[in-house]
Design a protein around this motif. Structure first.
Motif, mmCIF file in Angstrom:
data_model
loop_
_atom_site.group_PDB
_atom_site.id
_atom_site.type_symbol
_atom_site.label_atom_id
_atom_site.label_comp_id
_atom_site.label_asym_id
_atom_site.label_seq_id
_atom_site.Cartn_x
_atom_site.Cartn_y
_atom_site.Cartn_z
ATOM 1 N N ARG A 145 25.470 15.366 -68.429
ATOM 2 C CA ARG A 145 24.072 15.620 -68.801
ATOM 3 C C ARG A 145 23.729 17.111 -68.756
ATOM 4 O O ARG A 145 22.904 17.594 -69.527
ATOM 5 C CB ARG A 145 23.154 14.857 -67.844
ATOM 6 C CG ARG A 145 21.691 14.875 -68.221
ATOM 7 C CD ARG A 145 20.877 14.057 -67.252
ATOM 8 N NE ARG A 145 20.838 14.661 -65.935
ATOM 9 C CZ ARG A 145 19.996 15.640 -65.588
ATOM 10 N NH1 ARG A 145 19.146 16.141 -66.461
ATOM 11 N NH2 ARG A 145 20.005 16.128 -64.364
ATOM 12 N N GLU B 288 23.210 13.458 -72.716
ATOM 13 C CA GLU B 288 22.767 12.415 -71.796
ATOM 14 C C GLU B 288 23.022 11.039 -72.413
ATOM 15 O O GLU B 288 22.463 10.704 -73.463
ATOM 16 C CB GLU B 288 21.286 12.575 -71.467
ATOM 17 C CG GLU B 288 20.818 11.603 -70.402
ATOM 18 C CD GLU B 288 19.454 11.940 -69.841
ATOM 19 O OE1 GLU B 288 18.991 11.192 -68.960
ATOM 20 O OE2 GLU B 288 18.850 12.951 -70.276
ATOM 21 N N THR C 219 28.157 8.465 -62.472
ATOM 22 C CA THR C 219 26.873 9.170 -62.554
ATOM 23 C C THR C 219 26.219 9.442 -61.209
ATOM 24 O O THR C 219 25.155 10.067 -61.161
ATOM 25 C CB THR C 219 25.897 8.374 -63.437
ATOM 26 O OG1 THR C 219 25.890 7.005 -63.009
ATOM 27 C CG2 THR C 219 26.315 8.442 -64.894
#
Length: 466
Positions: free
Chosen positions: A37, A79, A100
Motif C-alpha cells: 500500500r 492498495e 497485511t
C-alpha cells in the motif's frame, strides 16, 4: 512468461518478505509479486522498528537480496481492495498470500481516551519513523511528564525515544520532523504502567535491560512493586519461561540499584495498576489509576482484577497507549470478527463452510494475531508456504484465467499512474541513503507521499517496465 506458479503476496513487510524467500527455497520456478500500500517496502522494519535499533533495520538488505534482487516484482503504492480487488488477483495468480498485519490499535475503553494529548503508541512510532500517513501529526512534548500504558516492546521503544538525547537520535534514521520536535522536548519523566505484575511483562529481556542502560537516564522501580505475589511465584516456578525469569531478575536489580545522580531524565516502571480515566480540560492533564491484584482464570491464565480502594492520580501532559493491535477486514476475503484474523488452518484461509479456500493463504499477524517478535514471522511463513507448496504439488490450486504477468502490470499502471516498481523503490532508497551519507546518518527518510513518489519517478523510464 515463465511456466512456474504465479504467487501474489499482499503486504511487503517482514512476513511477506519471509514468505517470498521461503517460496523460492521450496519452488525455484515460482514467480512472486509483492503488493504494498505504501510507496516503500519492508513494512514495520522501516516504519515500526525504533530508529535507535539500526542493527535490526539492517535486515532490509537481507530482505532485498532474498526477494527483489532475485526477480520479485514490487507493486508499491497499490492498495488491494481499492486499486485491484481480491477477485482480480485470483484471476491473475495461482495463489494469493495475505501478509497485511494488524493496522489498528486496541482501545482502553476508558473515559478521556480521546482527549488531545492521548495517542496510540503506534501513531507516535509511525510519526517518528517517517510513515507518510502520519507525517502531519503534531505531538506536544512540552509537558514534564508522560505516561506510557503497556508493558511490551512498543512501550519500551516509545519510552526510549522520549528520554534519549537528541545527539543520540541525530545518529539514527529518525524522521527529520520528529528529530526537530524531540530536540525541543521538555519531558523529564516517563511513567510506564503495567496492569499485571513483573513476572507477566511482555518486554523481551534485551529491551528491558536497555531501559536500565540509557545514558543520562535514571530508571526507578519500587522495591515493593517487584515482590512477587503467591500466584506469580507459583506460575514462574511451574510454567515461567526463561525470558520471564530473566525479566524478574532484571527488575529486582533495577529496584535495588542506587539512584543516578545528575540524570537529566527518568523512567519509572509501575506494575499492578490500570488507568481508569484520562482527565483534563480540553487536553490531557492527568491519568487516574487503580491498583490490581492477580487471579487465575479457569483456563490457568493470570488476569488482573481491580482492587477496591483509592484512585491515584498521576499528573501528565502526554499519554501513549500501547495495549495491543487489531487487524482490519480485507474486501472480498473472509474475516474472523472475534479474533481479528483471517480464519485459517496452518495458513490456509477458510471459507464460511470451514473448508480451505483454494489458493488463498495468510502469514504474519493477519494469520496468528499480533504476537511474537520480528523473527517469529520466519517460522510462521515457513508453515504457510509449505502448505501452499503441498497444495500445488497435489494439484489443488486453480489455474489463473489471466496468467500473463504483463497483463496485470498494464492493468495496475492504467488505474494508478503513481505505481512504484522495484526501480522506483531503488531510486527512493538511493536518494535517502545519499542524504544520510552527507549527514553521517544511515539514511534521511522522505516522509511524505509526494516526496516519495517524486523520488520514485526519477527512476529511468526505460527501467520501469521490468
Amino acid at each position: 512468461m515463465g511456466s512456474g506458479p504465479r504467487i501474489a503476496i499482499v503486504g511487503a513487510g517482514p512476513a511477506g518478505a519471509f514468505a517470498a524467500a521461503t517460496l523460492w527455497q521450496l519452488r525455484r520456478d515460482a514467480e512472486v509479486d509483492l503488493f504494498e500500500r505504501l510507496p516503500t517496502p519492508w513494512g514495520l522494519l522501516r516504519g515500526g522498528v525504533a530508529p535507535d535499533h539500526q542493527e535490526i533495520k539492517r535486515l532490509d538488505d537481507a530482505f532485498d537480496r532474498e526477494t527483489l534482487a532475485r526477480g520479485c516484482r514490487l507493486f508499491g503504492n497499490v492498495e488491494v481492495g481499492v486499486d485491484v480487488s481480491h477477485e482480480e488477483l485470483m484471476r491473475h495468480y495461482t495463489a494469493v498470500i495475505y501478509a497485511t498485519g494488524a493496522q489498528t490499535d486496541k482501545s482502553l475503553g476508558i473515559p478521556g481516551e480521546d482527549l488531545p494529548g492521548s495517542w496510540a503508541a503506534t501513531e507516535f512510532v509511525a510519526w517518528y519513523n517517517g510513515h507518510p500517513d502520519y507525517r502531519g501529526l503534531e505531538f506536544d512534548l512540552s509537558p514534564q511528564r508522560a505516561v506510557v500504558i503497556g508493558n511490551g516492546n512498543v512501550a519500551a521503544d516509545v519510552t526510549r525515544m522520549l528520554v534519549r538525547s537528541s545527539e543520540e537520535l541525530a545518529r539514527t534514521d529518525v524522521a527529520d520532523h520528529a528529530l526537530e520536535a524531540l530536540r525541543q522536548s521538555r519531558i523529564e519523566e516517563v511513567v510506564v504502567l503495567g496492569r499485571r505484575g513483573p513476572a507477566q511483562v511482555a518486554f523481551t529481556s534485551s529491551e528491558l535491560r536497555e531501559l536500565g542502560q540509557l545514558d543520562g537516564v535514571d530508571l526507578r522501580v519500587d522495591r515493593e512493586d517487584v515482590e512477587l505475589d503467591p500466584i506469580s511465584q507459583s506460575w514462574l516456578e511451574e510454567l515461567g519461561t526463561f525470558t520471564a525469569r530473566k525479566n524478574v531478575q532484571l527488575l529486582h536489580e533495577f529496584a535495588h540499584q542506587p539512584e543516578r545522580t545528575g540524570a537529566r531524565r527518568r523512567i519509572v516502571l509501575r506494575f499492578l495498576c490500570s488507568p481508569v480515566e484520562i482527565r483534563g480540560d480540553g487536553r490531557v492533564e492527568a491519568v487516574d489509576i487503580r491498583r490490581n491484584e492477580l487471579v487465575r482464570g479457569d483456563d490457568g491464565s493470570i488476569r488482573a482484577r481491580p482492587v477496591e480502594g483509592d484512585v491515584e492520580t498521576i499528573e501528565c501532559g502526554l499519554v501513549l497507549r500501547s495495549v495491543g493491535y487489531r487487524a482490519v477486514p480485507l474486501p472480498g476475503v473472509p474475516f474472523d470478527e472475534r479474533a481479528f484474523v483471517l480464519p485459517n488452518e496452518r495458513g490456509r484461509v477458510l471459507g464460511a463452510d470451514g473448508e480451505p479456500l483454494p489458493g488463498v493463504y495468510a502469514v504474519g499477524w493477519i494469520k496468528r494475531g499480533p504476537t511474537g517478535i520480528l523473527g517469529t514471522n520466519k517460522r510462521d511463513a515457513d508453515e504457510t508456504v509449505r502448505c501452499l507448496v503441498e497444495d500445488l504439488e497435489a494439484d489443488r490450486l486453480p489455474v489463473p484465467a489471466e496468467p500473463d504477468p504483463e497483463r496485470l502490470q498494464a492493468l495496475l499502471a492504467g488505474r494508478n499512474p503513481d505505481l512504484v516498481t522495484v526501480e522506483g523503490w531503488r531510486a527512493i532508497d538511493a536518494h535517502e541513503r545519499e542524504r544520510g551519507s552527507r549527514a553521517q546518518r544511515p539514511r534521511v527518510k522522505l516522509s511524505s507521499r509526494d516526496e516519495l513518489l517524486e523520488a520514485a519517478a526519477a527512476a529511468s523510464p526505460s527501467d520501469t517496465g521490468s
